[in-house]
Design an enzyme around this catalytic site. Structure first.
Site, mmCIF file in Angstrom:
data_model
loop_
_atom_site.group_PDB
_atom_site.id
_atom_site.type_symbol
_atom_site.label_atom_id
_atom_site.label_comp_id
_atom_site.label_asym_id
_atom_site.label_seq_id
_atom_site.Cartn_x
_atom_site.Cartn_y
_atom_site.Cartn_z
ATOM 1 N N HIS A 215 43.591 -7.369 -23.583
ATOM 2 C CA HIS A 215 42.963 -6.043 -23.747
ATOM 3 C C HIS A 215 43.284 -5.060 -22.628
ATOM 4 C CE1 HIS A 215 40.094 -7.574 -20.806
ATOM 5 N NE2 HIS A 215 39.683 -6.332 -20.644
HETATM 6 C C1 UD1 Z 1 36.309 -2.181 -20.163
HETATM 7 C C2 UD1 Z 1 36.524 -2.262 -18.657
HETATM 8 C C3 UD1 Z 1 37.320 -3.516 -18.325
HETATM 9 C C4 UD1 Z 1 36.675 -4.753 -18.934
HETATM 10 C C5 UD1 Z 1 36.488 -4.540 -20.435
HETATM 11 C C6 UD1 Z 1 35.807 -5.725 -21.076
HETATM 12 C C7 UD1 Z 1 36.782 -0.044 -17.573
HETATM 13 C C8 UD1 Z 1 37.736 0.890 -16.938
HETATM 14 N N1 UD1 Z 1 37.328 -1.118 -18.161
HETATM 15 O O1 UD1 Z 1 37.591 -2.028 -20.767
HETATM 16 O O2 UD1 Z 1 37.336 -3.670 -16.912
HETATM 17 O O3 UD1 Z 1 37.514 -5.864 -18.703
HETATM 18 O O4 UD1 Z 1 35.685 -3.361 -20.614
HETATM 19 O O5 UD1 Z 1 35.931 -5.700 -22.464
HETATM 20 O O6 UD1 Z 1 35.602 0.182 -17.529
HETATM 21 N N2 UD1 Z 1 35.926 0.140 -28.216
HETATM 22 C C9 UD1 Z 1 35.330 -0.093 -29.415
HETATM 23 N N3 UD1 Z 1 34.050 -0.569 -29.426
HETATM 24 C C10 UD1 Z 1 33.351 -0.818 -28.289
HETATM 25 C C11 UD1 Z 1 33.972 -0.557 -27.047
HETATM 26 C C12 UD1 Z 1 35.274 -0.089 -27.033
HETATM 27 O O7 UD1 Z 1 35.908 0.105 -30.477
HETATM 28 O O8 UD1 Z 1 32.200 -1.270 -28.375
HETATM 29 C C13 UD1 Z 1 37.326 0.625 -28.193
HETATM 30 C C14 UD1 Z 1 37.458 2.121 -28.199
HETATM 31 O O9 UD1 Z 1 38.595 2.436 -28.902
HETATM 32 C C15 UD1 Z 1 37.693 2.440 -26.740
HETATM 33 C C16 UD1 Z 1 38.477 1.237 -26.265
HETATM 34 O O10 UD1 Z 1 37.953 0.154 -27.015
HETATM 35 O O11 UD1 Z 1 38.354 3.648 -26.536
HETATM 36 C C17 UD1 Z 1 38.359 0.944 -24.803
HETATM 37 O O12 UD1 Z 1 37.013 0.775 -24.417
HETATM 38 P P1 UD1 Z 1 36.567 1.108 -22.904
HETATM 39 O O13 UD1 Z 1 35.120 0.877 -22.744
HETATM 40 O O14 UD1 Z 1 37.096 2.417 -22.493
HETATM 41 O O15 UD1 Z 1 37.323 0.056 -22.010
HETATM 42 P P2 UD1 Z 1 37.759 -1.452 -22.247
HETATM 43 O O16 UD1 Z 1 39.219 -1.455 -22.523
HETATM 44 O O17 UD1 Z 1 36.857 -2.194 -23.182
#
Ligand code: UD1
Length: 364
Positions: A203
């Site tokens: 991820h």
């Molecule tokens: C975040 C953390 C990372 C951690 C990870 C665990 C930061 C910078 N990164 O990354 O350190 O390892 O969480 O999973 O804070 N999305 C969904 N549903 C959700 C959450 C996210 O669909 O419930 C999708 C969205 O498209 C979103 C993308 O995932 O834009 C990224 O989510 P985001 O919270 O920005 O960061 P992670 O990549 O999950």
């Protein structure tokens, strides 16, 4: 003593669980939980609160996904309002996500003490958003709880060690507390995989947001067909990228929804290997006696490499194939000394109690 915990993303709920249990056992502590809403899908958020028996967040800020600056900025604004209303004695932040940084900055700027759980980790790669979050959070926090001696050494190098203690790793507490319960439940992954298998997760933006993802998946698909099938609980962003592409994977890689905590523990415990770019999973594999192959150029959890139970292969597919075959052939890196080395580095599963006692001494 009033403590506010701020969490927002999946790994933070796991870290919160042992802490909130230790707080609940102490009548001197009032604990308020703020959820930033960074992760909002049920299988990325509420299932963790249910399974880990964490009380529902007192506040959910419902920030959701956005660019780094926008997400962090929106969080700061709302966290500040909440903290002004509650005025706790200390704010506890966890790990290295945007929720961690936002809470730390919001609290420290209105002169509320901040303590950081999982302090001192460094990948020394400033392109990782988490590295920026960690460095800034450690420097702005009043108290630092380092999970490992290597974390203490990093804090020493940055002149922060006076504010730090080696608490051990709350993720070890969580694994020890939950593994028996997890194994006693019947779950999907147990039914799916009668044969030997590996668990794969990917991820990190450094892997998902470039052609590296496709290169890795093609090689992993070949390995899965040739040597051992893989189960791939896929992060929503990674899934979206794969679905938009022309990549077609064989049935040797089984793509499933993100697994809840207990299911993931069972999937890892019963696996022959873990292949991941996650931080937490590298350690969970080690704690459960399973060899890990880390699909990143560097790791914050260097002790797992030194102990010999984790191989860092980055995006080098030759190294990946070599490591895969090595583990599949039984060279796992675990021996009679591994447990002692893990204890010395990550503690004995009592990190949450050590942190609780220290917080009471310092801030009540
Ligand atoms: C975040 C953390 C990372 C951690 C990870 C665990 C930061 C910078 N990164 O990354 O350190 O390892 O969480 O999973 O804070 N999305 C969904 N549903 C959700 C959450 C996210 O669909 O419930 C999708 C969205 O498209 C979103 C993308 O995932 O834009 C990224 O989510 P985001 O919270 O920005 O960061 P992670 O990549 O999950």
């Amino acid at each position: 003593m009033h403590i506010v915990s701020v969490v927002g993303a999946r790994p933070q709920f796991v870290k919160l669980a042992p802490i909130s249990r230790a707080f609940a056992a102490n009548s001197d502590i009032r604990h308020t939980i703020i959820h930033t809403g960074q992760h909002y899908d049920d299988n990325m958020s509420s299932v963790f609160f249910d399974e880990l028996k964490i009380s529902k967040p007192d506040v959910n800020l419902e920030i959701g996904s956005a660019s780094h600056a926008s997400q962090t900025g929106k969080m700061m604004e709302k966290i500040e309002q909440c903290l002004q209303a509650h005025r706790p004695d200390v704010v506890l932040v966890y790990g290295d996500t945007n929720s961690t940084l936002a809470a730390c900055l919001a609290a420290t700027k209105i002169h509320i003490a901040v303590a950081h759980v999982e302090a001192g980790l460094r990948s020394f790669n400033r392109k990782m958003p988490e590295e920026i979050n960690r460095v800034a959070t450690d420097h702005c926090s009043d108290r630092l709880y380092s999970p490992t001696p290597a974390g203490m050494a990093n804090l020493n190098a940055e002149n922060l060690v006076q504010r730090a203690i080696h608490s051990g790793d709350v993720m070890r507490d969580a694994v020890q507390h939950n593994i028996e319960l997890a194994l006693s439940r019947e779950i999907t992954t147990q039914r799916c995989f009668d044969n030997e298998y590996g668990v794969l997760t990917l991820h990190r933006p450094s892997n998902t947001d470039s052609e590296v993802l496709f290169r890795l998946l093609k090689v992993l698909d070949k390995q899965a067909q040739k040597t051992m099938p893989l189960i791939f609980p896929v992060h929503p962003r990674t899934r979206a990228i794969i679905e938009k592409s022309s990549l077609r994977l064989s049935s040797a890689i089984e793509i499933v929804e993100p697994l809840a905590y207990l299911d993931m523990l069972v999937a890892v415990k019963n696996a022959r290997m873990v292949l991941t770019d996650s931080g937490g999973l590298q350690k969970e594999a080690a704690f459960l006696g399973i060899s890990c192959i880390t699909l990143r150029e560097e790791t914050e959890w260097t002790e797992t490499i030194v102990i010999g139970v984790n191989q860092l292969v980055g995006s080098d597919t030759n190294k990946l194939v070599e490591a895969f075959e090595k583990v599949a052939n039984g060279h796992t890196g675990f021996d009679e000394k591994t447990q002692v080395a893990l204890d010395a580095n990550f503690g004995h599963g009592d990190a949450a109690q050590i942190i609780t006692d220290d917080l009471l001494t310092l801030f009540s």
